[in-house]
Enzyme design. Structure first.
Site, PDB file in Angstrom:
ATOM      1  N   SER A   1       0.810  -1.216   0.000  1.00 42.32           N
ATOM      2  CA  SER A   1       0.000   0.000   0.000  1.00 42.32           C
ATOM      3  C   SER A   1       0.847   1.271   0.000  1.00 42.32           C
ATOM      4  O   SER A   1       0.359   2.343  -0.342  1.00 42.32           O
ATOM      5  CB  SER A   1      -0.947  -0.001   1.197  1.00 42.32           C
ATOM      6  OG  SER A   1      -0.214  -0.177   2.389  1.00 42.32           O
TER       7      SER A   1
ATOM      8  N   ASP B   1      -3.774   6.396  11.325  1.00 39.13           N
ATOM      9  CA  ASP B   1      -2.831   5.857  10.343  1.00 39.13           C
ATOM     10  C   ASP B   1      -1.565   6.690  10.395  1.00 39.13           C
ATOM     11  O   ASP B   1      -1.551   7.851   9.965  1.00 39.13           O
ATOM     12  CB  ASP B   1      -3.443   5.903   8.933  1.00 39.13           C
ATOM     13  CG  ASP B   1      -2.487   5.367   7.871  1.00 39.13           C
ATOM     14  OD1 ASP B   1      -1.319   5.060   8.204  1.00 39.13           O
ATOM     15  OD2 ASP B   1      -2.904   5.264   6.696  1.00 39.13           O
TER      16      ASP B   1
ATOM     17  N   HIS C   1       0.962   5.466   6.314  1.00 33.40           N
ATOM     18  CA  HIS C   1       0.795   6.051   4.976  1.00 33.40           C
ATOM     19  C   HIS C   1       0.915   7.565   5.060  1.00 33.40           C
ATOM     20  O   HIS C   1       1.034   8.123   6.144  1.00 33.40           O
ATOM     21  CB  HIS C   1      -0.561   5.637   4.407  1.00 33.40           C
ATOM     22  CG  HIS C   1      -0.689   4.149   4.300  1.00 33.40           C
ATOM     23  ND1 HIS C   1      -1.328   3.387   5.253  1.00 33.40           N
ATOM     24  CD2 HIS C   1      -0.225   3.294   3.374  1.00 33.40           C
ATOM     25  CE1 HIS C   1      -1.254   2.106   4.915  1.00 33.40           C
ATOM     26  NE2 HIS C   1      -0.591   2.023   3.779  1.00 33.40           N
TER      27      HIS C   1
END
Ligand SMILES: *[C@@H]1O[C@H](CO)[C@@H](O)[C@H](O)[C@H]1NC(C)=O
Ligand SMILES: *[C@@H]1O[C@H](CO)[C@@H](O)[C@H](O)[C@H]1NC(C)=O
Ligand SMILES: *[C@@H]1O[C@H](CO)[C@@H](O)[C@H](O)[C@H]1NC(C)=O
Ligand SMILES: *[C@@H]1O[C@H](CO)[C@@H](O)[C@H](O)[C@H]1NC(C)=O
Length: 443
Positions: free
Chosen positions: A159, A415, A418
């Site tokens: 990702s 998160d 990312h």
């Protein structure tokens, strides 16, 4: 080269590192590394079922939305950019801000669209990486597209590869219009766009280990990925011949539970006390996956069309910025970059980076950076510059308006792996641009 003893057993420090990684971010990593990827709200109607790029060239005569780019191509300002170590440098304040935003670009994954999700501070958008040895120009979409004219650039990995690919798509889309020409039906793991103005193709291939794997399936109670270290991932490698630029990005999936195979035998596993297999950690299996893939890529290149030039780059590991209690959801609430000396690189991040840098170095041949039959290996060496950007993650803004209705911060999923878009990940692509622009490669 590593001393053999380092490869074969766990020293206490490594063991400690594994434990740390298992305890803190594992639950979080699970949550958003493995979550199905939602389909975008809208996309181009021309969807094809093959990933063969040659079948996707369309005339644009009847497409009203298509913006014809200027006839004149921007030339790279300097054709003789010197080789530079982009990994050393500092973040400096930059008034100019990003080239795109959450409303001007529609390839931002929802969970990374921090602005649209109500992130109130904007200071994190006004920083620029200044390498110590040389300059890193502001991204120029048309110069980049000119370099990949009639070429195919593929991002392959997890990702974070997708995060970087989507950042590049937004940066490029600020200069020319992309058309989505392929998308896999459900989870959006494979996509392809063409910039008709330059016949430039950009693809994303989901392959979190690069080699063959059978992914875990929590719903069916399968907690471990099964990874076959001596088999390749046919989904992308069968299309290798069409790729001119490859950007690999991977690492985090090696930290979560996995069972590793060689020669159809289990050689060990990671986070697997329920099995009677050897705990092998993640450094060695990561190194094997990376080096075997790069060696195979070199083999296929050398055996292929001998006039073809290729750039194969690997984006180095970036560590998570979770802070706070071990047993609670960590967060990353900082609003500014760290200053020099304010943060220490984790042992794991340093080792993962070094593994990639060493593998690339040994493949380059004489250590002088020379090309092997027109094949250039490079690191997009961002471990350190990313380490300094705890402010660049979505944090709670992976979801819209996380604090509405009086929700408390520590109960919101964060998160810290990312990157917001726009955000520091755009710098990864500014470095990639410079690597592609090396004299004699494509220009
Ligand atoms: C650009 O080229 C000029 C002359 O050709 C040279 O003096 C200068 O150092 C170069 N700058 C960079 C960043 O390569
Ligand atoms: C986003 O970018 C577009 C195009 O550059 C611009 O018109 C718009 O004002 C920007 N929006 C925000 C919120 O910055
Ligand atoms: C368009 O680009 C692809 C590579 O992505 C290439 O194979 C093809 O030949 C190009 N088409 C033209 C007309 O040059
Ligand atoms: C686990 O492996 C060891 C060594 O191979 C073996 O002696 C032992 O019987 C195994 N235990 C189980 C429960 O299979």
């Amino acid at each position: 080269m590593k001393a053999p003893h380092q490869q074969n057993h766990l020293n206490p420090r490594k063991l400690f590192t594994y434990t740390l990684y298992v305890l803190i971010p594992l639950a979080l990593l699970h949550y958003y590394l493995l979550k199905p990827y939602p389909a975008p709200a809208r996309f181009s109607p021309q969807i094809h079922t093959s990933l063969d790029p040659s079948s996707h060239i369309h005339p644009h005569d009847d497409d009203d939305d298509f913006v014809q780019p200027p006839e004149k191509e921007l030339k790279l300002q300097n054709q003789t950019l010197p080789r530079c170590d982009y990994s050393a440098g500092t973040w400096i304040h930059d008034e100019r801000g990003p080239l795109y935003n959450g409303t001007s670009c529609n390839t931002i994954k929802e969970n990374q669209n921090c602005m649209a999700h109500g992130r109130p501070d904007t200071g994190y958008l006004y920083w620029r990486w200044r390498p110590t040895e040389c300059s890193l120009p502001r991204f120029d979409p048309l110069s980049f597209l000119q370099l990949i004219r009639n070429r195919h650039l593929a991002f392959i990995g997890d990702s974070l590869a997708r995060n970087q690919a989507e950042s590049l798509m937004c940066l490029l889309a600020s200069g020319s219009h992309p058309e989505l020409v392929y998308q896999d039906s459900t989870e959006n793991r494979y996509r392809r766009w063409i910039f008709g103005s330059h016949n430039a193709t950009v693809s994303i291939y989901w392959s979190p280990f690069l080699v063959k794997r059978i992914e875990k399936n929590e719903k069916e109670g399968i907690r471990h990925n099964r990874v076959f270290l001596d088999s390749f991932d046919e989904r992308w490698i069968s299309e290798f011949e069409s790729m001119d630029v490859i950007v690999f990005s991977l690492g985090h999936w090696f930290l979560i539970p996995g069972i590793y195979y060689e020669n159809e035998q289990i050689i060990g596993c990671h986070v697997c006390s329920e099995f009677n297999h050897t705990e092998i950690g993640f450094f060695d299996v990561f190194r094997k996956a990376v080096t075997r893939t790069l060696e195979e890529v070199r083999r296929r290149h050398v055996e292929g069309d001998d006039r073809r030039k290729r750039l194969v780059a690997v984006t180095t590991f970036t560590q998570a910025h979770f802070e706070g209690e071990w047993d609670k959801a960590g967060s990353c609430a900082k609003k500014e970059p760290y200053k020099e000396g304010e943060v220490k690189m984790e042992y794991t991040a340093g080792e993962m980076r070094r593994t990639v840098v060493d593998a690339l170095e040994s493949l380059r041949g004489n250590g002088d950076g020379s090309r092997v039959n027109g094949l250039q290996f490079e690191a997009v060496d961002v471990t350190r510059l990313a380490l300094l950007r705890p402010d660049g993650h979505p944090g709670p803004y992976m979801y819209p308006n996380p604090f509405e209705n009086g929700k408390a911060g520590d109960r919101v999923q964060n998160d810290c792996v990312h990157w917001c878009m726009p955000g520091p990940v755009d710098t990864f692509n500014e470095i990639l641009w410079q690597l592609i622009a090396q004299p004699g490669l494509f220009s």
